[in-house]
Design an enzyme around this catalytic site. Structure first.
Site, PDB file in Angstrom:
ATOM      1  N   TYR A 115       0.735  -1.190  -0.092  1.00  0.00           N
ATOM      2  CA  TYR A 115       0.038   0.088   0.005  1.00  0.00           C
ATOM      3  C   TYR A 115       0.882   1.261   0.024  1.00  0.00           C
ATOM      4  CZ  TYR A 115      -3.584  -3.383   1.096  1.00  0.00           C
ATOM      5  OH  TYR A 115      -4.465  -4.182   1.048  1.00  0.00           O
ATOM      6  N   HIS A 116       0.434   2.318  -0.567  1.00  0.00           N
ATOM      7  CA  HIS A 116       1.341   3.297  -0.877  1.00  0.00           C
ATOM      8  C   HIS A 116       0.590   4.721  -0.456  1.00  0.00           C
ATOM      9  CE1 HIS A 116       4.407   1.298  -2.993  1.00  0.00           C
ATOM     10  NE2 HIS A 116       3.514   0.694  -3.684  1.00  0.00           N
TER      11      HIS A 116
ATOM     12  N   GLU B 123     -17.208  -4.731  -4.582  1.00  0.00           N
ATOM     13  CA  GLU B 123     -16.707  -4.625  -3.319  1.00  0.00           C
ATOM     14  C   GLU B 123     -15.734  -5.715  -3.471  1.00  0.00           C
ATOM     15  OE1 GLU B 123     -17.372  -2.827  -0.608  1.00  0.00           O
ATOM     16  OE2 GLU B 123     -19.364  -1.992  -1.356  1.00  0.00           O
TER      17      GLU B 123
ATOM     18  N   GLU C 213     -10.570   2.302   2.088  1.00  0.00           N
ATOM     19  CA  GLU C 213     -10.610   1.144   1.377  1.00  0.00           C
ATOM     20  C   GLU C 213      -9.341   0.905   0.568  1.00  0.00           C
ATOM     21  OE1 GLU C 213     -14.658   1.496  -0.453  1.00  0.00           O
ATOM     22  OE2 GLU C 213     -15.388   1.665   1.761  1.00  0.00           O
TER      23      GLU C 213
ATOM     24  N   HIS D  32     -13.883   5.772  -1.474  1.00  0.00           N
ATOM     25  CA  HIS D  32     -13.807   5.591   0.080  1.00  0.00           C
ATOM     26  C   HIS D  32     -12.537   5.628   0.778  1.00  0.00           C
ATOM     27  CE1 HIS D  32     -18.548   4.367  -0.076  1.00  0.00           C
ATOM     28  NE2 HIS D  32     -18.133   5.772   0.525  1.00  0.00           N
TER      29      HIS D  32
ATOM     30  N   GLU E 208       1.232  10.518  -2.188  1.00  0.00           N
ATOM     31  CA  GLU E 208       2.557  10.897  -2.989  1.00  0.00           C
ATOM     32  C   GLU E 208       3.157   9.867  -3.777  1.00  0.00           C
ATOM     33  OE1 GLU E 208       1.569  11.662   0.138  1.00  0.00           O
ATOM     34  OE2 GLU E 208       0.817  13.702  -0.006  1.00  0.00           O
TER      35      GLU E 208
END
Ligand SMILES: [Zn+2]
Length: 424
Positions: free
Chosen positions: A127-128, A385, A186, A183, A131
């Protein structure tokens, strides 16, 4: 102190205590309760509880008999909540006993992975921050032919929302649009869109299906739609969902996925996670993206909005729980979603529930799938989802980014084949 003053005081105390010494919102002692209704009566009961506790954070709303409801409750509210939700025979279990523990585990994992992150050597399995994603978008679009960045809309705080535009053939007129991250919390959604972009571009020329998808359609894929909220979920509050509109006289944030213009409905507390805004398209994110998407007219052939969690592939309508008879494309939408789901589940055995958003999940007005179909006129308009089914929820471990991307990629190829067959 009048009752209003007292309430305001109590509110300030709750908010203040939630912030730790580093300014980040902390979730020490916050529990996520899981309640699974086993009869229609129990379902109605839980729906009543959800209505009464409107400002509580329902991670999964009551939908159907047999489907779990997940709700996060602060330590101060736990006793009252359990008392008010209890009834004979109904089982209320603690799924997550301390939300902060999960957040800490995830943060540690992200810090450990930081060394190998830069724009050139982007780690698709992590996950990032926004930026990092923005740097990747710049790098990726300048180093691949036929790939560019396109301005889709702007945010409340003035950020430009970019999509990656993949246009391999000058003859492609039709447009397919995908967005992630509406969202904020998520995180698997932006990660999946990023991985899809990378796979589409790298498989062009070697995979026949992808090549034909890219030759016949211009693809516009937005990794992070709600940039303000996404940034905030990294810097201040991991569980942030809405945008960052300060909402004069109330809590911050509008739920962008209740603010679209088809069958928008204006009730709800400003403090609710699903606050729809003062009017339809009140938020710049949505009004701007409507202008952008409308500019393609009938050339726009696909609209997908990725969320998590629960594993659903849903088609319109979302605004009502009734199955409305007049809906000429329901059969086509469902048939394609079913094919897509078969491809998804064949990869890692994960089942996604295919259904009509309102009747099969829960009714929500002003949401994206209705916007795509009802407002933009796109037949294939879906809300998805992603993983999981409620083991980790929003805190899906980074090791599941790849398998999620693999199964969704397979589904997208099946979807792309249909788009080519029908429109090219
Ligand atoms: Zn969502």
């Amino acid at each position: 102190m009048g009752i209003n003053q007292l309430l305001r005081f109590a509110f300030v105390v709750v908010i203040t205590c939630q912030f730790g010494t580093h300014g980040k919102v902390r979730y020490d002692g916050y529990k996520v309760f899981r309640i699974t209704p086993r009869t229609q009566d129990e379902l109605k009961w839980i729906q009543g509880v959800a209505d009464r506790w409107e400002t509580l954070d329902f991670w999964r709303h009551p939908t159907k008999v047999g489907r779990p409801v997940d709700v996060m409750v602060s330590p101060a509210q736990q006793l009252d909540f359990v008392r008010s939700a209890s009834r004979p025979g109904l089982e209320i279990t603690t799924w997550i006993s301390n939300v902060q523990d999960m957040i800490d585990r995830e943060a540690a994992e992200m810090i450990n992975s930081k060394n190998d992150v830069n724009a050139v050597n982007f780690d698709y399995n992590q996950y990032h921050t926004y930026e990092e994603i923005f740097a990747w978008m710049n790098e990726f679009s300048s180093s691949n032919s036929g790939v560019s960045m396109v301005k889709v809309t702007t945010t409340y705080e003035g950020e430009t929302v970019y999509g990656i535009r993949i246009a391999k053939s000058p003859f492609a007129k039709n447009v397919a649009y995908i967005q992630g991250g509406i969202h904020a919390r998520e995180w698997i959604s932006p990660a999946t869109v990023i991985n899809l972009i990378d796979r589409f571009v790298s498989k062009y020329g070697s995979d026949a299906t992808v090549t034909s998808m890219l030759d016949n359609f211009v693809w516009i894929m937005v990794p992070v739609y709600n940039i303000d909220g996404y940034k905030f979920s990294h810097t201040d509050d991991r569980m942030w969902r809405k945008n960052r509109n300060p909402n004069t006289g109330g809590c911050v944030g509008v739920d962008l996925n209740r603010n679209y213009d088809y069958k928008w409905e204006g009730d709800g507390s400003k403090c609710a996670q699903t606050y729809p805004g003062t009017e339809k398209l009140s938020e710049p994110e949505n009004s701007g993206s409507k202008d952008f998407l409308q500019s393609f007219g009938t050339d726009l052939k696909l609209f997908i909005d990725f969320h998590s969690y629960g594993q659903y592939w849903l088609y319109p309508w979302g605004y009502t729980e009734k199955v409305i008879a007049v809906h000429p494309h329901r059969d086509d939408q469902k048939a394609l979603a079913t094919k897509v789901e078969n491809s998804i589940s064949s990869v890692h055995g994960k089942d996604y529930l295919v259904g009509e958003s309102g009747p099969d999940m829960y009714p929500a007005s002003g949401a994206s799938e209705d916007f795509g179909y009802g407002s933009l006129g796109v037949k294939y308009s879906y809300v998805v989802e992603l993983r999981d089914e409620g083991t980790f929820g929003f805190e899906l471990p980074a090791r599941q980014i790849q398998p999620t991307a693999e199964e969704i990629y397979a589904g997208m190829k099946t979807l792309g084949e249909q788009l080519v067959a029908e429109y090219a």
